[in-house]
Design a protein around this motif. Sequence first.
Motif, short mmCIF file in Angstrom:
data_model
loop_
_atom_site.label_atom_id
_atom_site.label_comp_id
_atom_site.label_asym_id
_atom_site.label_seq_id
_atom_site.Cartn_x
_atom_site.Cartn_y
_atom_site.Cartn_z
N TRP A 56 -2.57 3.76 5.90
CA TRP A 56 -3.07 2.73 5.40
C TRP A 56 -2.64 1.27 6.46
O TRP A 56 -2.82 0.35 6.35
CB TRP A 56 -1.98 2.71 4.45
N ALA B 229 -5.02 -1.09 6.38
CA ALA B 229 -4.54 -2.82 5.95
C ALA B 229 -5.48 -3.45 7.32
O ALA B 229 -5.85 -4.67 6.92
CB ALA B 229 -2.97 -2.71 5.76
N GLY C 249 0.58 -1.06 0.09
CA GLY C 249 0.07 -0.07 -0.16
C GLY C 249 1.05 1.25 -0.18
O GLY C 249 1.73 1.25 -0.95
#
Lengths: 342, 342
Positions: free
Chosen positions: A231, A235, A225
């Motif tokens: 992120w 994630a 990512g």
Amino acid sequence: MASPPEQVARPATIRDVAAAAAVSIGTASKALNGRGRMRDETRDRVLAAAERLGFRPNPLAQGLLAGRTYTVGLVTGDSYGRFSIPVMLGAEDALGAGQISVFLCDTRDDPIRERHYLDRLLARRVEGIIVTGRRTEPRPGIGHDLPVPVVYAMTQSTDESDYSIIPDDRGGGVLATRHLLATGRTRVGHVTGPEGFQAARERAAGLTATLAEAGLEPAGEILFGEWSEEWGRQAADILLHAAPDVDAVFCGSDQIARGVAETLRERGRRVPDDVALAGFDNWEPMALGCRPPLTTVDMNLGEIGRLAARHLLDAIAGKPVPSGVHTVPAALVPRASTRRSI
Amino acid sequence: MASPPEQVARPATIRDVAAAAAVSIGTASKALNGRGRMRDETRDRVLAAAERLGFRPNPLAQGLLAGRTYTVGLVTGDSYGRFSIPVMLGAEDALGAGQISVFLCDTRDDPIRERHYLDRLLARRVEGIIVTGRRTEPRPGIGHDLPVPVVYAMTQSTDESDYSIIPDDRGGGVLATRHLLATGRTRVGHVTGPEGFQAARERAAGLTATLAEAGLEPAGEILFGEWSEEWGRQAADILLHAAPDVDAVFCGSDQIARGVAETLRERGRRVPDDVALAGFDNWEPMALGCRPPLTTVDMNLGEIGRLAARHLLDAIAGKPVPSGVHTVPAALVPRASTRRSI
DNA sequence: ATGAAAGCGCTAACAG
DNA sequence: CTGTTAGCGCTTTCAT
């Protein structure tokens, strides 16, 4: 009142010393450099005069004669400094010990500026150049027609005949994964930066290889990512959904790991009790600020700089030196985020 | 087969150029430097020869003659680099534009090493020295018997006759506080670093002065502690207890602010709806990773470096320069953590 | 044991 | 318009 004809701060020259000691310039030179033989008394007299006058040999004159400058150039494109600074300081450290001084140039990652600075460094007759970067991505070398050796540190030249030295990202991934396995985890997920980064791919490769050795597979997909906390937060949710039984997460950076840590906590997973967490970079403000403090991988950036510098020194000295891309081993820094409470 | 007596990579000298152009050395010099008058044809011939031979004047020889080195020393004690790097790069930027090259020295905050490096720099005949640090705390100057001008950037000399340039911490505190007031907050708390730091005291002073102007007082005590997230977390609880109606917190660093943000969230206070939050440093990875992204104060570190460099250049040029401690205005960087949702 | 002289690469002053 | 000369500060033969 006329002030006395005071000698302004013009540095004393060897001529002044010679005059003060009532010897010739040549003799003064020999005395100061311990060269040649002469009466102790004479030598002492010269040294005393030099001392008294605060004499320092002019390096320009010395260099002119010797044909050397005892300087190298350090070219960095990483204005942000997160990675290249430790490398630079490591290099400066190794060079400084050898009486080599370092010219600092910041190219701001702009090829035009880089070209310009190279020109300047060469005009200054640096004896070698270290190029550092903020990514380990291969980049075009700065050219082979240069009259001085060049080493690439924390970045690599696309040219195999250049010498580049970068962190062992793969080895770092192996270290982190082994550590997670050693704490008894078997469902290890991986969240990392953009797949376009070699560092991200290498770290992931270290993980999968190590898991495979143990007959395991990553928990869920490997999540490529961005290099950001945000992120990491996203994630972690993806991972928890894809592999609810995940009991460890290895992250491609400390920032990502912090994001993951936050989401895990909010989803009620305790770190490290339910899920062990490891980062990468050992960026202390990030890693120590994490709750709990983050186990991570240190790339030994200073060592990269030191090795680059030593290599450069060898090359300057005319020793035969290897080329190609070399790596410096990473080190695991265990902290609370992987410590299984009993 | 004997190889031809190839010229090795010995850089071409003006003598080579003169020979190639079939003129005397003196004429070559004049042609290359645009000095004196001569036939265009001659000048062109010399320039062409220089071009062809890749001639670059030897700066050592030039410097030797001119009595100048066109170099300055940059002495940093901040190995960690968080603050001094932007300053260094700013300085390098301003100096590089003026054809001055920068020698980098890292003292690791060790006075012995500092002394050693100063020696080396002076031996190298640098024309000036910039000293940077990681704290704005006053420190002993490096001495006045130095034959070259010295400026202190991001650190200050205890000696009033030195020139120091540091961030306007107080002004930064004012900016942040005004901003918080402008968003309609009136119960503003403050969590910051150790009281032993001038920066912490100044930022706090900016806050209290600005609140006082509005007829307000800080919410709760001003909480001096550490420059860490952990302290931010703890302090937020203290603050919430002492002033439950707090509607804004100004923090002495972005790290502290992150800690505060975390505790606020866990205690059910929404940022910025219930409590606005401002940090200090504009350390982007920290400030942007915060949830929500953090309004903060930027110290304009690069500008500090640039100004220090310009001051040094003026001093080197013999222009009259001021002394004492000077500050560079800070700038507010508004982000979501103070944006009142409507 | 010491001094005189040459020369590193370059520029500036002065001759021609 | 061009060449010659001296000299920046230093080291290094080579004489003495």
